[in-house]
Design an enzyme around this catalytic site. Structure first.
Site, mmCIF file in Angstrom:
data_model
loop_
_atom_site.group_PDB
_atom_site.id
_atom_site.type_symbol
_atom_site.label_atom_id
_atom_site.label_comp_id
_atom_site.label_asym_id
_atom_site.label_seq_id
_atom_site.Cartn_x
_atom_site.Cartn_y
_atom_site.Cartn_z
ATOM 1 C CE LYS A 187 31.929 -33.210 34.883
ATOM 2 N NZ LYS A 187 30.917 -34.195 35.279
ATOM 3 C CB SER A 222 39.723 -34.658 32.862
ATOM 4 O OG SER A 222 40.074 -34.501 34.229
#
Length: 509
Positions: free
Chosen positions: A55, A310
């Site tokens: 992110k 992720s």
């Protein structure tokens, strides 16, 4: 490939730059998974970013693209974790003020991390949607620049750097890249970067089966809104795919795979066994989808499969639940309810049927003078043993129910066997998800009131933002509608389980 969507994003991708704060993460060969699946499996280690998640890339790229005036106003966002940390760190590196609105249910480890990265935390509401509305209201009130966690072209361009790195790090071209999907920022960015370079590389999104907003949109051709989403993989618990992200996905994403909670837990263990990292559930989602794809007829022999690991922002106390469910997700464990005659020798006969298989749990409860119910967990050498065991039990004259796919049995009933109350009347059973905050239980009981008696209550904390609760309520038949209307008004996600066979065998009257 020349598509309008690629041309639309070409300039944004060309100027995307994230490396003032992000690092180029390694692409690691997963030896054990490769040997087991018969494909060359590689993991893109985005869990190694400074905030343990990809992110950071999109957040920083968005800040770079703001005007000087927008930067000086300060930025604001709503997030339950990874976007919050990424934006806080990116803003601090650029000397900007960052306000992050987080649900009051957010685990303290994530709140503390945002503050440690320089963000100002505002706790508001129990769920992300409420926090998001408050963040946008604060943005208008205090003239702050709102930074969306995924549905923004510059955020998408920042995430695209993951795809560019994958292409530069592998000597051959990957056959398939698996990408976890929440709001769609990562998969949109990766698809743009990869398809512009080589349209033959397949991009497959992976979602939890109880939060599949992209699959809903791809199947219907429009952005629908899920009535509710599962909370286990909280990093991708999004009710509606973004508009910008869907515009990209419907043109460039080849397929979407969905996975169960158990399959995600099994993927967490697979990653740990290969590289000793501990991803959060959303962080392991792409590996769960890769495994499902590899076991299908679609995958070619010895394909090169890449999964994006992720994120790794997982609460330590959630690992207990993940480990508990991993065996089921790998089809190495099965749960059965078996009814055996209440007579000498039948219990021995039942155990002999199990043979030398390892028993993971065993719960026995006298039911009446004719029958006994056994709740048993059994380790399996291979998935086909499950059906063989069912057939073996049935062949011996035992009534058997396979509970391996029953969420209520796996979360609650396995810990409550023996809770049957003879003569109990009018009991309805409901499974709830409660926000983990002080007063939530009291508020629930107050709103239920004293009209109906609560006859059963079971709760387990798995370290998530939501607790899971099983409740039995005694309700006369003519008041069933009034009871359900009351529960609808509580605004808690709930599921009726009165007809669940696990309830009827072990808890019902």
């Amino acid at each position: 490939m020349s598509l309008p969507i690629l041309e639309q994003y070409a300039s944004r991708l060309a100027r995307a730059d994230v490396y003032e704060v992000a690092i180029q993460t390694p692409l690691e060969f997963a030896r054990k998974l490769s040997e087991r699946l018969g494909h060359r499996v590689w993991l893109k280690r985005e869990d190694l970013q400074p905030v343990f998640s990809f992110k950071l890339r999109g957040a920083y790229n968005k800040l770079r693209c703001l005007s000087e005036e927008e930067r000086q106003l300060g930025v604001i966002a709503a997030s339950a974790g990874n976007h919050a940390q990424g934006l806080a760190l990116a803003a601090t590196r650029m000397g900007l003020r960052a306000v992050i609105v987080m649900p009051s249910t957010t685990p303290s480890i994530k709140v503390d991390a945002v503050r440690a990265h320089g963000g100002e935390v505002v706790l508001h509401g129990d769920i992300f949607d409420v926090a998001s509305e408050h963040a946008q209201a604060l943005a208008r009130e205090h003239n702050l620049t709102y930074v969306h966690p995924y549905d923004d072209p510059d955020v998408i361009a920042g995430q695209a750097t993951v795809g560019l790195e994958i292409l530069s790090q592998y000597s051959e071209k990957p056959d398939v890249i698996f990408v976890p999907v929440g709001g769609g920022g990562l998969i949109a960015g990766v698809a743009l970067a990869v398809k512009a370079a080589d349209p033959s590389i397949r991009i497959i999104g992976v979602e939890p089966d109880d939060a599949a907003c992209l699959k809903l949109a791809m199947d219907s051709g429009e952005r629908g809104v899920l009535a509710q989403v599962g909370l286990f993989a909280d990093g991708v618990a999004v009710r509606q795919i973004g508009q910008h992200t869907f515009d990209v996905c419907r043109e460039l994403v080849d397929d979407v795979v969905t996975c169960s909670v158990d399959e995600i837990c099994a993927a967490v263990r697979d990653i740990f066994e290969d590289n000793r990292s501990l991803p959060e559930p959303a962080g392991a989602l792409a590996v769960a989808g890769l495994k499902k794809y590899a076991e299908s007829q679609v995958a070619g022999d010895n394909d090169v499969l890449v999964a994006i690991e992720s994120g790794a922002n997982v609460n330590f106390d959630r690992l207990r639940h993940i480990a508990e469910r991993a065996e089921l997700g790998e089809h190495r464990e099965a749960l059965f309810a078996v009814t055996i005659p209440e007579r000498p020798g039948s219990f021995l006969d039942f155990c002999e049927r199990l043979g030398r298989r390892a028993v993971t749990e065993f719960n026995y409860r006298y039911a009446d003078s004719s029958d006994a119910h056994v709740f048993v967990g059994v380790k399996l050498g291979k998935a086909s043993e499950r059906a063989a065991l069912v057939a073996d039990f049935a062949g011996a004259g035992f009534e058997v129910t396979d509970l391996s796919e029953s969420e209520m049995a796996k979360v609650h009933v396995r810990y409550m066997v023996g809770g049957r109350v003879p003569g109990l009347k009018n009991e309805l059973l409901f499974r709830f998800e409660f926000p983990e905050r002080p007063g939530a239980l009291l508020g629930f009981l107050q709103r239920i009131g004293t009209r109906w008696n609560i006859s059963l209550f079971h709760y387990r904390n798995h370290g998530a933002a939501y607790g899971r609760v099983l409740v039995g309520i005694q309700v006369p038949a003519d008041e069933h509608k009034a009871c359900r209307d009351t529960l609808d008004s509580l605004s808690y996600a709930y599921f009726e389980e009165t007809g669940n066979p696990a309830y009827e065998l072990f808890l019902g009257t």
